[in-house]
Design an enzyme around this catalytic site. Structure first.
Site, PDB file in Angstrom:
ATOM      1  N   CYS A 292      -5.589  -0.994   9.179  1.00  0.00           N
ATOM      2  CA  CYS A 292      -4.433  -0.511   8.404  1.00  0.00           C
ATOM      3  C   CYS A 292      -4.951   0.005   7.060  1.00  0.00           C
ATOM      4  O   CYS A 292      -4.337  -0.199   6.019  1.00  0.00           O
ATOM      5  CB  CYS A 292      -3.345  -1.570   8.258  1.00  0.00           C
ATOM      6  N   SER A 293      -6.089   0.668   7.131  1.00  0.00           N
ATOM      7  CA  SER A 293      -6.692   1.291   5.947  1.00  0.00           C
ATOM      8  C   SER A 293      -6.515   2.806   6.036  1.00  0.00           C
ATOM      9  O   SER A 293      -6.414   3.362   7.134  1.00  0.00           O
ATOM     10  CB  SER A 293      -8.193   0.973   5.917  1.00  0.00           C
TER      11      SER A 293
END
Ligand code: SAM
Length: 387
Positions: A292-293
């Site tokens: 979730c970067s």
């Protein structure tokens, strides 16, 4: 609060837990709870719930997500949360952001029928277990679909045999997070399905392990010797999370991150984990890598390093391809998702075709938390036998 007005808000996404309930059952309960009382007065029987926006007949507007099956979208208000409380408590729904559903969806519906889905699944960085729970639900749905198809065509089938033997190993290194994972998986498997089908939540067995993925060796540990598919969602900067205000001001994926040292060390761990997934498990045919970067260093950069290392360690380099043992696959289930891998000066080793295989989510524009998914498949599995 003035500063918070600078931040983007996203809807409240809710995934229907199909092991315990169904979209129709969930919508009926929401409608029963939220329908304006004057409309209810003279109605004998409520209509079958509509899957479309029902804001005219319900106090609670919602719609069905167009990309992920069994996901509902609500306004991100306190009343939404309050109205969903009972459904969450009874395990019928999981509060799970849309983009975080991409990993399990890709694992089960992203690849062609080959490589085969026989064998066990491993969720290598599983806690708190949202993706594990989603994977278990999708595998249960798939087993039910296979069993129903085969019962109508033939009475004896290998698919119906498989329906009772899906195993998902869920691993986490952190003791505290592992305990949470274990508790959640226990609740999941102990909640009776609302349709009374007691066998449904036994189709997929989730086995939880408090262990370091990097130290798992399927050659010496029989527990993991039958793993053929790995979902890898390792620790990351979380820079795509809308709620992550610190990172929010530093979210340009193309610029060098301010906290570059931390990103670099995360990226090294992510690469190590992806390399372990693709090289230490001889039976593994598919790997779904996600973060979730928003940073390329944790996403395209890790994939590029993996493909390069797989290519240099592979001996079969005369197949007319790039010689690597692994290849990227464009996930079928997200055909209509527009945002793909980013071109970046630090990621020059990925071709335009390879970038097209990668799924990206921009938290500022896509209405869900930032995310990245890469589907990798072992090439040999797809090679036609030599004549
Ligand atoms: N997949 C989870 C979900 O959807 O609920 C979220 C996973 S979170 C991004 C990353 C997890 O990886 C953390 O729980 C962390 O404890 C775990 N982790 C980090 N290093 C690990 C390792 N070497 N082996 C196993 N788990 C690890």
């Amino acid at each position: 609060d003035q500063s918070s007005s600078d931040y983007v808000t996203i809807p409240r996404y809710v995934r229907v837990n199909t092991i315990v309930s169904s979209m129709e059952q969930v919508l009926s309960q929401i409608d029963a709870k939220t329908k304006p009382s004057k409309n209810n007065k003279n109605k004998k029987k409520t209509k079958k719930p509509s899957l479309q926006d029902s804001s005219s007949s319900s106090k609670m507007p919602r719609y069905v997500d167009p990309h992920v099956p069994n996901v509902l979208v609500f306004p991100p208000t306190a009343s939404t949360r309050a109205n969903l409380q009972e459904l969450v408590k009874s395990q019928q729904v999981v509060l799970q952001d849309k983009s975080s559903c991409f990993s399990a969806l890709c694992m089960v519906h992203g690849f062609d029928t080959l490589p085969s889905m026989e064998g066990d699944f491993l969720d290598a960085c599983a806690a708190p277990g949202n993706k594990t729970c989603h994977l278990a639900a999708l595998l249960t749905e798939q087993a039910a679909a296979a069993a129903s198809t085969t019962t109508t065509t033939t009475s004896k089938s290998s698919s119906s045999k498989r329906a009772s033997s899906v195993v998902v190993h869920a691993l986490d290194k952190s003791k505290d997070r592992f305990e949470l994972l274990q508790r959640r998986m226990k609740e999941l498997t102990e909640t009776p399905p609302r349709d009374g089908d007691a066998k449904k939540n036994k189709v997929t067995t989730v086995e939880c392990h408090n262990a370091d993925f990097l130290s798992i060796d399927p050659e010496t540990d029989e527990t993991f010797s039958n793993v053929t598919a790995i979902m890898l969602d390792p620790s990351c900067s979380g820079s795509g999370m809308i709620s992550n205000h610190q990172e929010a001001m530093d979210r340009d994926p193309l610029s060098k991150p301010k906290n570059f040292d931390r990103i670099e060390s995360l990226s090294n761990f992510q690469f190590q984990a992806l390399q372990h997934a693709t090289s230490a498990f001889p039976k593994v045919q598919r790997v779904v890598y996600s973060t979730c970067s928003v940073y390329v260093q944790e996403n395209e950069g890790v994939v590029q390093r993996l493909l390069e290392s797989s290519s240099s360690s592979s001996s079969s380099s005369n197949d007319g391809n790039d010689g690597g043992e692994w290849e990227l696959v464009a996930p079928k289930c997200l055909d209509h998702w527009h945002r793909r891998g980013l071109e970046h000066p630090d990621v020059v080793g990925l071709s335009p075709e390879q970038l097209q295989c990668l799924i990206r989510v921009n938290p500022e524009e896509d209405g869900t938390n930032g995310f990245f998914v890469a589907c990798l498949q072992r090439k040999a599995a797809n090679k036609a036998p030599k004549k």
